[in-house]
Design a protein around this motif. Sequence first.
Motif: not given
Length: 117
Positions: A36-39, A68-73, A94-105, A112-117
């Motif tokens: 839900e967070v990622i969506a 820590a990741t979110l604070l870094g972003y 355009v970097a939303v997938r990078i931020v979403c990846a922080a929530f991917d457990g 695996r995750h598709a390349v974001a950029v």
Amino acid sequence: MQNHTDVPTYRQAVLGGQLPVARGILLSDEDRIRREVIARLMCDLEVDLAAVAARHGRTPAMFADVLATLLGYARDGLIDFDGVHLRMKPQWRVAVRIVCAAFDGYLGAGGRHAVAV
């Protein structure tokens, strides 16, 4: 779930009254919350972590692993983040997938995750 990628196999399953599913996994409660967070991030470019957690009977503390990741972003200027509400900055959408990846457990567990950029 992932559907059959082969069209004849897909068609045969549907015509046979079956779901055209090749494989799948059962989702845990945590999977559903993180989904839900990622969506919300992917669709709305923002999410209220407290509201999502509350809908699932949890608290925002469940996201401590990504804090820590979110604070870094936020420090890097990609997002606005006040500890519970996260919003992508328009110039960084355009970097939303990078931020979403922080929530991917599963990324840290060999997922695996598709390349974001």
